[in-house]
Design an enzyme around this catalytic site. Structure first.
Site, PDB file in Angstrom:
ATOM      1  N   ASP A 236       4.812 -11.403  -0.045  1.00  0.00           N
ATOM      2  CA  ASP A 236       3.510 -11.974  -0.406  1.00  0.00           C
ATOM      3  C   ASP A 236       3.517 -12.629  -1.782  1.00  0.00           C
ATOM      4  O   ASP A 236       2.549 -13.307  -2.136  1.00  0.00           O
ATOM      5  CB  ASP A 236       2.426 -10.885  -0.381  1.00  0.00           C
ATOM      6  CG  ASP A 236       2.127 -10.398   1.026  1.00  0.00           C
ATOM      7  OD1 ASP A 236       2.247 -11.205   1.960  1.00  0.00           O
ATOM      8  OD2 ASP A 236       1.787  -9.214   1.191  1.00  0.00           O
TER       9      ASP A 236
ATOM     10  N   ASP B   5      -3.436 -10.391   3.695  1.00  0.00           N
ATOM     11  CA  ASP B   5      -2.282  -9.953   4.470  1.00  0.00           C
ATOM     12  C   ASP B   5      -2.776  -8.791   5.337  1.00  0.00           C
ATOM     13  O   ASP B   5      -3.843  -8.227   5.076  1.00  0.00           O
ATOM     14  CB  ASP B   5      -1.178  -9.503   3.509  1.00  0.00           C
ATOM     15  CG  ASP B   5      -0.020  -8.855   4.224  1.00  0.00           C
ATOM     16  OD1 ASP B   5       0.469  -9.433   5.198  1.00  0.00           O
ATOM     17  OD2 ASP B   5       0.393  -7.752   3.814  1.00  0.00           O
TER      18      ASP B   5
ATOM     19  N   ASP C  64       0.390  -7.190  -0.481  1.00  0.00           N
ATOM     20  CA  ASP C  64       1.067  -6.036  -1.073  1.00  0.00           C
ATOM     21  C   ASP C  64       2.579  -6.115  -0.994  1.00  0.00           C
ATOM     22  O   ASP C  64       3.281  -5.420  -1.718  1.00  0.00           O
ATOM     23  CB  ASP C  64       0.624  -4.742  -0.368  1.00  0.00           C
ATOM     24  CG  ASP C  64       1.232  -4.624   1.021  1.00  0.00           C
ATOM     25  OD1 ASP C  64       1.874  -3.609   1.305  1.00  0.00           O
ATOM     26  OD2 ASP C  64       1.061  -5.572   1.823  1.00  0.00           O
TER      27      ASP C  64
END
Length: 627
Positions: free
Chosen positions: A526, A329, A522
Site C-alpha cells: 500500500d 484497502d 496497512d
C-alpha cells in the site's frame, strides 16, 4: 510501582519557572504603578513609574532590540516599544505601563495556552521507556532500551513500560495502551501476542522476545512524529505569516503619516496626532492572527493524538477538509487481517492433507496473514517437505519446488499462466488455488472478518457527505461481498499494487474534475498508494513499517472509526481558524478607524490588541475541549 492510569485531574493553569518569574515581575509592576499613581508628582513618582514600566515591559524592549539587530523592525515587540516610549514622552505614564502590562499578561496567557496544546501532543514523550530488563544467563540485567537487540529475552514486571516491540513467550497480563492508541480500556495479552513499546504492563509478569530494535520500535517512531509534527505547516499558517510581513510595515507607514501630515499641512497639534499614531500602532499589532492560527492547528493535532491518530503536520490536517472520497484497502484495514482456513476443496485424485501440506510448506516463510493462516491450519510435520527454488510473483502468487514437484500457489492469473482455466472461486472467502507439476490440485478457502467498527465507520463517513471506495487484490466475489456488507459505495477487485495507484489517479481526476482523495491502508504494497493519495492514512498497530513511513497520518489502534473522528476535528479546526481571522480583522479594522479619528484612546487600544488576542487564543483552545 508506576501508575498505570492517570486519575489526577490536571490543572488548567500550568506555568513554567520562567512564566512564574514573569508573573512575579508583572505583579511587582502593578504594585509600584499603583503607589506611583497615588503620589502627587515629583521625582519619586517619575522613578516609580519608570521602574514599573521596565518591570512590565523590559522583556518586550529587549526582544525589540534583538529584532532590530537582526533587521526585523516590524514585529509586535517593536510596535509596542515605539508606542509606549512615545506615551512616556507625552507624559502618559499609567497608559504606557498599562499597555506593557496587559500586553505581557496577554503573552503569558498565550504561552500557557500554547504549552497546554503542545503538551497534549508531547505528553506522548512520557511513553519513552527508561530501561529494559534483558536476560543475561540465568538472571536479568537492566540496560538502556537502545542496547536491546532483536531476539533478546526481556522481563516486563507489573507497572513497567514495554521498552521495545516484542512477542509474549510466557505469561499473561493487561496492558495500558492509552498513550499509544487513545484506547482507555486495557488490552489483555498472553503467549503469542504482539506487544508494542510504550505500553504499560498493568498486573502480570511477562517474558517477551524482542522483534524490533529500539530505533525501529513503535515508541521511537511516535516520538519522532511528535518532534517533527510542526515542521509541515498548513497553507493558512503560511498565509498568515506572509500577511503579517506585508501588513505590519504598511501599518507603521500609515501611523507615521498619521503623526506628521495633519500637523505639517493642516496646522494641527503635534501631541494630539502623535498620540493617535501611537494608539494606531498598538491597535494594529497582528498578535491575534500570528498566535491564534498556529495555536488552533496545534490544538487540532493535540485533539487527534488524544483520539489515537498521529498526524505528521498541520498541512495534512487542513487537507482533510477538502477530501471528497475515502478509499480503503480491504485486508487488515477494513477486516481483522486474522484469516483462518474455512474450507478445503481438493481435486478428485488429491487428498486434503496433501493439498494443505504442500501449500503450507511453500507458504511457511511468508509473513502475509493469509499465508500464516494456512501454515497454522496444518497440524502435520512440515519438515517432511523439502522446499527449494521459492520465488514470488507480485499480484500472482508463489512458486516453489517441494520434494521434487513444481508447486504453484496463487490466484486465477497464476493458474492462467499454467493454462488452467475455468477455476471456480468461492464467494465466502479468499480462494487460494494450488497446482502441482502443471496440474490443478484444488482450492483452499480462507476467510477474514470485518473489524467490529468497520460498518459504523463507513456510515459515519457517509454522514460527512463523502464517497467510499474499496480497492483490493481479492477476487470479485469476495470483494463485492465485503463491500456490500459494510455499505461501501464502490469496490474494485483483482487489483495489482500498480493498479491501485492507477485507480487513485482516476479518482483524483474524475472526468477532468479534480478531487481530493484519502487512502487508508496497512500493507507494504500500500506504500505507493499512500504516497500517491492526497492524504494517506496507515494502520499503526498491524500496519507494515513501509506503510507507516509513507502515510501522512497513523491510526494507532487500527480502528476505521478514527477516520471520521479525525475529519471532524479537521473541520472544527478550520472553523475555529476562520472565526479567529474574521473576528481579529473585523475588530482591528473598527478600532483602527476609531484610533485614526481620535475616538479610541490607549486603554481601548489595549483591548483591541491584547483583548482580541486573548479571546482568539481561548477560542482556539476550544478544539482541545471539544468531544
Amino acid at each position: 510501582m508506576e501508575n498505570t492510569q492517570n486519575t489526577k485531574p490536571q490543572s488548567s493553569l500550568h506555568l513554567t519557572e520562567e512564566q512564574k518569574k514573569k508573573a512575579l515581575l508583572l505583579g511587582a509592576s502593578v504594585v509600584l504603578g499603583m503607589i506611583a499613581y497615588m503620589l502627587s508628582g515629583g521625582y519619586l513618582q517619575l522613578t516609580l513609574y519608570l521602574v514599573a514600566y521596565l518591570l512590565a515591559g523590559g522583556n518586550v524592549l529587549w526582544h525589540a532590540l534583538k529584532s532590530c539587530a537582526h533587521g526585523d523592525f516590524f514585529d509586535e515587540n517593536t510596535l509596542m516599544s515605539i508606542a509606549t516610549i512615545g506615551a512616556l514622552i507625552l507624559g502618559q505614564y499609567p497608559e504606557a505601563i498599562a499597555v506593557m502590562l496587559f500586553f505581557e499578561i496577554g503573552e503569558l496567557i498565550e504561552e500557557t495556552a500554547v504549552d497546554r496544546s503542545k503538551r497534549s501532543i508531547s505528553d506522548l514523550v512520557a511513553i519513552k521507556p527508561e530501561y529494559a530488563n534483558v536476560k543475561d544467563g540465568d538472571n536479568f540485567k537492566q540496560v538502556a532500551p537502545e542496547a536491546v537487540k532483536v531476539g533478546d529475552t526481556l522481563l516486563i514486571k507489573p507497572g513497567e513500560k514495554i521498552p521495545v516491540d516484542a512477542v509474549v513467550t510466557d505469561g499473561q497480563s493487561s496492558l495500558n495502551t492509552a498513550a499509544l492508541t487513545g484506547e482507555s480500556l486495557p488490552r489483555r495479552v498472553a503467549t503469542g501476542d504482539d506487544v508494542l513499546s510504550g505500553s504499560i504492563n498493568i498486573d502480570g509478569t511477562l517474558i517477551v522476545e524482542v522483534t524490533n530494535a529500539y530505533t525501529d520500535s513503535t515508541v521511537a517512531k511516535i516520538l519522532d512524529l511528535v518532534e517533527n509534527s510542526d515542521s509541515h505547516k498548513a497553507e493558512t499558517e503560511k498565509f498568515i505569516t506572509k500577511f503579517a510581513r506585508i501588513y505590519t510595515p504598511i501599518i507603521v507607514l500609515v501611523a507615521v503619516l498619521l503623526a506628521i501630515i495633519p500637523p505639517l499641512f493642516f496646522g494641527q497639534e503635534w501631541s494630539t496626532w502623535v498620540q493617535r499614531a501611537l494608539v494606531f500602532l498598538v491597535i494594529s499589532c497582528p498578535c491575534a492572527l500570528v498566535l491564534s492560527v498556529p495555536l488552533a492547528f496545534f490544538a487540532g493535532l493535540g485533539a487527534t493524538s488524544k483520539n489515537g491518530v498521529l498526524i505528521k503536520g498541520s498541512n495534512y490536517l487542513e487537507a482533510l477538509n477538502d477530501v471528497t472520497t475515502v478509499v480503503f484497502d480491504k485486508t487488515g484495514t477494513l477486516t481483522k487481517g486474522s484469516f483462518s482456513v474455512t474450507k478445503l476443496i481438493p481435486a478428485n485424485d488429491v487428498n486434503e492433507n496433501d493439498l494443505l501440506g504442500y501449500t503450507a510448506a511453500v507458504e511457511q516463510n511468508s509473513t502475509h496473514p493469509i499465508a500464516r493462516s494456512i501454515v497454522n491450519s496444518y497440524t502435520g510435520d512440515l519438515n517432511q517437505y523439502q522446499v527449494t527454488e521459492s520465488t514470488e510473483t507480485s499480484g500472482r502468487g508463489i512458486q516453489a519446488t517441494v520434494n521434487g514437484h513444481k508447486v504453484s500457489i496463487g490466484n486465477e492469473k497464476a493458474m492462467a499462466d499454467l493454462n488452467i482455466n475455468h477455476v471456480e472461486l468461492d464467494p465466502t472467502g479468499t480462494t487460494i488455488l494450488v497446482a502441482v507439476d502443471g496440474k490443478f490440485w484444488g482450492s483452499i478457502i480462507v476467510a477474514d472478518e470485518p473489524k467490529a467498527d468497520a460498518k459504523a465507520a463507513i456510515s459515519q463517513i457517509h454522514d460527512l457527505g463523502l464517497q467510499t471506495v474499496m480497492l483490493t487484490g481479492d477476487n470479485h466475489a469476495v470483494g463485492t461481498t465485503v463491500a456490500s456488507e459494510l455499505g461501501i459505495d464502490k469496490a474494485v477487485t483483482n487489483l495489482l499494487p500498480a493498479d491501485k495507484v492507477t485507480q487513485i489517479t482516476e479518482l483524483q481526476f474524475n472526468n477532468g474534475n479534480p478531487q481530493k482523495v484519502a487512502f487508508v491502508g496497512d500493507g507494504i504494497n500500500d506504500a505507493p498508494v499512500l504516497v500517491k493519495a492526497d492524504v494517506g492514512m496507515a494502520m499503526g498497530a498491524l500496519g507494515s513499517d513501509a506503510a507507516v513511513e509513507a502515510a501522512d497520518m497513523i491510526i494507532m489502534d487500527d480502528k476505521p472509526s478514527r477516520i471520521s473522528t479525525t475529519i471532524n476535528i479537521a473541520k472544527y479546526t478550520r472553523k475555529i481558524v476562520l472565526q479567529n481571522i474574521v473576528f481579529a480583522l473585523s475588530v482591528k479594522t473598527i478600532f483602527l478607524l476609531l484610533g485614526a479619528f481620535g475616538l479610541a484612546n490607549m486603554w481601548e487600544a489595549v483591548f483591541a490588541d491584547v483583548g482580541v488576542t486573548v479571546l482568539a487564543v481561548l477560542n482556539s483552545m476550544r478544539i482541545l475541549r471539544q468531544k
